[in-house]
Design a protein around this motif. Structure first.
Motif, PDB file in Angstrom:
ATOM      1  N   ASN A 243      31.782 121.959  64.652  1.00 37.23           N
ATOM      2  CA  ASN A 243      32.675 121.982  63.674  1.00 37.23           C
ATOM      3  C   ASN A 243      32.868 120.538  62.956  1.00 37.23           C
ATOM      4  O   ASN A 243      34.163 120.307  62.470  1.00 37.23           O
ATOM      5  CB  ASN A 243      34.064 122.553  63.578  1.00 37.23           C
ATOM      6  N   SER A 244      31.817 119.660  63.003  1.00 38.50           N
ATOM      7  CA  SER A 244      31.876 118.280  62.808  1.00 38.50           C
ATOM      8  C   SER A 244      31.404 117.892  61.472  1.00 38.50           C
ATOM      9  O   SER A 244      31.090 116.620  61.249  1.00 38.50           O
ATOM     10  CB  SER A 244      31.113 117.451  63.971  1.00 38.50           C
ATOM     11  N   GLU A 245      30.830 118.869  60.581  1.00 35.03           N
ATOM     12  CA  GLU A 245      30.202 118.647  59.530  1.00 35.03           C
ATOM     13  C   GLU A 245      31.117 117.704  58.477  1.00 35.03           C
ATOM     14  O   GLU A 245      30.416 117.056  57.627  1.00 35.03           O
ATOM     15  CB  GLU A 245      29.826 120.036  58.841  1.00 35.03           C
ATOM     16  N   GLY A 246      32.390 117.770  58.590  1.00 36.56           N
ATOM     17  CA  GLY A 246      33.172 117.227  57.745  1.00 36.56           C
ATOM     18  C   GLY A 246      33.632 115.531  58.116  1.00 36.56           C
ATOM     19  O   GLY A 246      34.290 114.996  57.240  1.00 36.56           O
ATOM     20  N   LEU A 247      33.021 115.098  59.285  1.00 37.75           N
ATOM     21  CA  LEU A 247      33.331 113.794  59.668  1.00 37.75           C
ATOM     22  C   LEU A 247      32.663 112.836  58.715  1.00 37.75           C
ATOM     23  O   LEU A 247      31.416 113.121  58.436  1.00 37.75           O
ATOM     24  CB  LEU A 247      32.900 113.488  61.108  1.00 37.75           C
ATOM     25  N   THR A 248      33.226 111.987  58.550  1.00 38.65           N
ATOM     26  CA  THR A 248      32.781 110.573  57.745  1.00 38.65           C
ATOM     27  C   THR A 248      31.829 109.917  58.639  1.00 38.65           C
ATOM     28  O   THR A 248      31.806 109.680  59.557  1.00 38.65           O
ATOM     29  CB  THR A 248      33.775 109.952  56.907  1.00 38.65           C
ATOM     30  N   ALA A 249      31.035 108.917  57.911  1.00 41.04           N
ATOM     31  CA  ALA A 249      30.182 107.965  58.673  1.00 41.04           C
ATOM     32  C   ALA A 249      30.889 107.165  59.611  1.00 41.04           C
ATOM     33  O   ALA A 249      30.622 106.628  60.740  1.00 41.04           O
ATOM     34  CB  ALA A 249      29.308 106.948  57.718  1.00 41.04           C
ATOM     35  N   ASP A 250      32.166 106.539  58.898  1.00 40.40           N
ATOM     36  CA  ASP A 250      32.989 105.592  59.919  1.00 40.40           C
ATOM     37  C   ASP A 250      33.635 106.543  61.213  1.00 40.40           C
ATOM     38  O   ASP A 250      33.772 105.888  62.272  1.00 40.40           O
ATOM     39  CB  ASP A 250      34.021 105.363  58.817  1.00 40.40           C
ATOM     40  N   GLN A 251      33.909 107.808  60.981  1.00 44.66           N
ATOM     41  CA  GLN A 251      34.615 108.589  61.907  1.00 44.66           C
ATOM     42  C   GLN A 251      33.329 109.044  62.917  1.00 44.66           C
ATOM     43  O   GLN A 251      33.689 108.729  64.265  1.00 44.66           O
ATOM     44  CB  GLN A 251      35.090 109.988  61.660  1.00 44.66           C
ATOM     45  N   TRP A 252      31.957 109.215  62.509  1.00 45.27           N
ATOM     46  CA  TRP A 252      31.030 109.050  63.565  1.00 45.27           C
ATOM     47  C   TRP A 252      30.838 107.923  64.333  1.00 45.27           C
ATOM     48  O   TRP A 252      30.740 107.820  65.498  1.00 45.27           O
ATOM     49  CB  TRP A 252      29.825 109.600  62.756  1.00 45.27           C
ATOM     50  N   GLU A 253      30.893 106.856  63.801  1.00 38.22           N
ATOM     51  CA  GLU A 253      30.665 105.564  64.290  1.00 38.22           C
ATOM     52  C   GLU A 253      31.689 105.170  65.358  1.00 38.22           C
ATOM     53  O   GLU A 253      31.465 104.767  66.563  1.00 38.22           O
ATOM     54  CB  GLU A 253      30.733 104.302  63.226  1.00 38.22           C
ATOM     55  N   LYS A 254      33.031 105.635  64.992  1.00 40.32           N
ATOM     56  CA  LYS A 254      34.195 105.632  66.106  1.00 40.32           C
ATOM     57  C   LYS A 254      34.070 106.365  67.340  1.00 40.32           C
ATOM     58  O   LYS A 254      34.393 105.621  68.336  1.00 40.32           O
ATOM     59  CB  LYS A 254      35.360 105.624  65.323  1.00 40.32           C
ATOM     60  N   ARG A 255      33.563 107.578  67.198  1.00 46.69           N
ATOM     61  CA  ARG A 255      33.156 108.692  68.158  1.00 46.69           C
ATOM     62  C   ARG A 255      32.335 108.001  69.045  1.00 46.69           C
ATOM     63  O   ARG A 255      32.206 107.962  70.241  1.00 46.69           O
ATOM     64  CB  ARG A 255      33.028 109.879  67.742  1.00 46.69           C
ATOM     65  N   ILE A 256      31.174 107.575  68.528  1.00 40.65           N
ATOM     66  CA  ILE A 256      29.788 107.135  69.099  1.00 40.65           C
ATOM     67  C   ILE A 256      30.315 106.055  69.909  1.00 40.65           C
ATOM     68  O   ILE A 256      29.903 106.043  71.250  1.00 40.65           O
ATOM     69  CB  ILE A 256      28.606 106.934  68.141  1.00 40.65           C
ATOM     70  N   GLU A 257      31.114 104.963  69.452  1.00 41.05           N
ATOM     71  CA  GLU A 257      31.342 103.711  70.089  1.00 41.05           C
ATOM     72  C   GLU A 257      32.431 104.125  71.420  1.00 41.05           C
ATOM     73  O   GLU A 257      32.277 103.671  72.374  1.00 41.05           O
ATOM     74  CB  GLU A 257      32.008 102.848  69.265  1.00 41.05           C
ATOM     75  N   ALA A 258      33.425 105.255  70.931  1.00 38.11           N
ATOM     76  CA  ALA A 258      34.386 105.320  71.906  1.00 38.11           C
ATOM     77  C   ALA A 258      33.685 106.136  73.191  1.00 38.11           C
ATOM     78  O   ALA A 258      34.227 105.898  74.194  1.00 38.11           O
ATOM     79  CB  ALA A 258      35.681 106.509  71.295  1.00 38.11           C
ATOM     80  N   GLU A 259      32.683 106.977  72.927  1.00 33.35           N
ATOM     81  CA  GLU A 259      32.165 107.927  73.788  1.00 33.35           C
ATOM     82  C   GLU A 259      30.590 107.304  74.576  1.00 33.35           C
ATOM     83  O   GLU A 259      30.335 107.640  75.523  1.00 33.35           O
ATOM     84  CB  GLU A 259      31.629 109.190  73.510  1.00 33.35           C
ATOM     85  N   ARG A 260      30.574 105.890  74.201  1.00 32.51           N
ATOM     86  CA  ARG A 260      29.361 105.316  74.413  1.00 32.51           C
ATOM     87  C   ARG A 260      28.154 105.919  74.408  1.00 32.51           C
ATOM     88  O   ARG A 260      27.257 105.963  75.372  1.00 32.51           O
ATOM     89  CB  ARG A 260      29.621 104.713  76.008  1.00 32.51           C
ATOM     90  N   VAL A 261      27.926 106.558  73.326  1.00 26.16           N
ATOM     91  CA  VAL A 261      26.733 107.586  73.176  1.00 26.16           C
ATOM     92  C   VAL A 261      25.689 106.476  73.108  1.00 26.16           C
ATOM     93  O   VAL A 261      25.692 105.534  72.626  1.00 26.16           O
ATOM     94  CB  VAL A 261      27.121 108.408  71.781  1.00 26.16           C
ATOM     95  N   THR A 262      24.420 107.011  73.751  1.00 27.19           N
ATOM     96  CA  THR A 262      23.106 106.170  73.868  1.00 27.19           C
ATOM     97  C   THR A 262      22.101 106.963  72.959  1.00 27.19           C
ATOM     98  O   THR A 262      21.032 106.335  72.380  1.00 27.19           O
ATOM     99  CB  THR A 262      22.684 105.894  75.159  1.00 27.19           C
ATOM    100  N   LEU A 263      22.325 108.042  72.645  1.00 25.72           N
ATOM    101  CA  LEU A 263      21.421 108.843  71.978  1.00 25.72           C
ATOM    102  C   LEU A 263      22.128 110.075  71.228  1.00 25.72           C
ATOM    103  O   LEU A 263      23.071 110.870  71.629  1.00 25.72           O
ATOM    104  CB  LEU A 263      20.505 109.423  72.759  1.00 25.72           C
ATOM    105  N   ARG A 264      21.786 110.200  69.698  1.00 28.53           N
ATOM    106  CA  ARG A 264      22.461 111.246  68.993  1.00 28.53           C
ATOM    107  C   ARG A 264      21.428 112.170  68.677  1.00 28.53           C
ATOM    108  O   ARG A 264      20.548 111.757  67.856  1.00 28.53           O
ATOM    109  CB  ARG A 264      23.338 110.543  67.979  1.00 28.53           C
ATOM    110  N   LEU A 265      21.600 113.459  68.629  1.00 29.61           N
ATOM    111  CA  LEU A 265      20.717 114.577  68.237  1.00 29.61           C
ATOM    112  C   LEU A 265      21.338 115.501  67.334  1.00 29.61           C
ATOM    113  O   LEU A 265      22.174 116.073  67.920  1.00 29.61           O
ATOM    114  CB  LEU A 265      20.165 115.259  69.708  1.00 29.61           C
ATOM    115  N   GLY A 266      20.769 116.112  66.492  1.00 27.41           N
ATOM    116  CA  GLY A 266      21.669 116.651  65.328  1.00 27.41           C
ATOM    117  C   GLY A 266      22.279 115.979  64.390  1.00 27.41           C
ATOM    118  O   GLY A 266      22.518 115.009  64.395  1.00 27.41           O
TER     119      GLY A 266
END
Length: 263
Positions: free
Chosen positions: A240-263
């Motif tokens: 249910n993450s369709e409504g996240l903004t680009a800034d919110q995605w960026e913060k999540r990816i940084e916080a979770e130390r994501v190395t690869l995003r799929l989908g």
């Protein structure tokens, strides 16, 4: 050349076991294995490999002892990409049950359903299990008629699991779809495709893979569970993450130390 992670695994459940080996140099059972977000509720759940394995063991015991499921059975999973769905997939493969995500309940031996699939799940003539998918694994306020409430049943199950009969690598493990076409895989074929997917996607030990894909086809299973398991990586599932903004995605990816995003 360094051997690939879980090189000796021949069934999907053995991919998880590789995270739990004492002294394993390339896996730490206390590190996060699955992190789950539901952006409609604000829920965030994080499970280490050890905690996730405990859930799998309890669920496999429920399958084997309470639901009388075995290697000849097919389980329709009417569930979203969720941490509890990942538990059920590994539990099925631990027992030897064929997992059929999004499958037809009417042709399955048992069905495991979230709230949105209960009406369809009623077509199953076998055992029916309902998952409320509430934060913290909570129960239904009122148990759906004709279903076991997973959250009420699983806590009392044993923390260790041993199948009554060995799970054979050449037995069927998964029914899904790839590019719209039916795909039936044995346990060994599932592991092999997971390894190939990890190599193709460039997933390695210690990576953090974020997936927003459904578990109802191979692409979502590969990205959100199997390829990371085959590589010794971990998963961040977002629902249910369709409504996240680009800034919110960026913060999540940084916080979770994501190395690869799929989908």
């Amino acid at each position: 050349m360094t051997a690939p992670f879980a090189a000796d695994a021949r069934i999907p459940a053995e991919l998880l076991h590789a995270y739990l080996r004492p002294g394993a140099p390339d896996a730490d059972p206390s590190r996060p294995l699955i992190t789950f977000y539901d952006d409609s509720t604000g829920e965030r759940v994080e499970l280490s490999a050890k905690t996730f394995d405990n859930w799998v063991a309890k669920t496999a015991n429920l399958l084997q002892d309470e639901l009388n499921a075995g290697p000849d059975d097919r389980a329709a999973l009417l569930l979203p990409a969720h941490w509890q769905t990942a538990v059920w997939l590994l539990a099925c493969w631990s027992v030897g049950v064929t997992a059929v995500p999004g499958g037809d309940p009417g042709s399955a031996d048992l069905v495991i359903s979230g709230p949105d699939g209960l009406e369809a799940a009623g077509a199953c003539s076998g055992e029916r299990v309902a998952l409320a998918l509430r934060p913290l694994g909570g129960r239904f306020p009122q148990r759906p008629d004709g279903f076991l409430d997973y959250a009420a049943e699983v806590p009392g199950q044993g923390d260790r699991f041993a199948p009554y009969s060995p799970v054979h690598p050449d037995s069927q493990a998964l029914e899904t779809h790839i590019d719209g076409l039916p795909l039936k895989l044995t346990g060994e074929q599932t592991v092999q495709l997971a390894r190939e997917g990890a190599a193709r996607l460039g997933i390695g030990v210690g990576d953090r893979v974020l997936s927003t894909l459904s578990y109802d086809d191979w692409a979502g299973l590969e990205a959100g569970l199997l390829a990371p398991l085959a590589a010794g990586a971990s998963v961040v599932l977002c629902r249910n993450s369709e409504g996240l903004t680009a800034d919110q995605w960026e913060k999540r990816i940084e916080a979770e130390r994501v190395t690869l995003r799929l989908g």
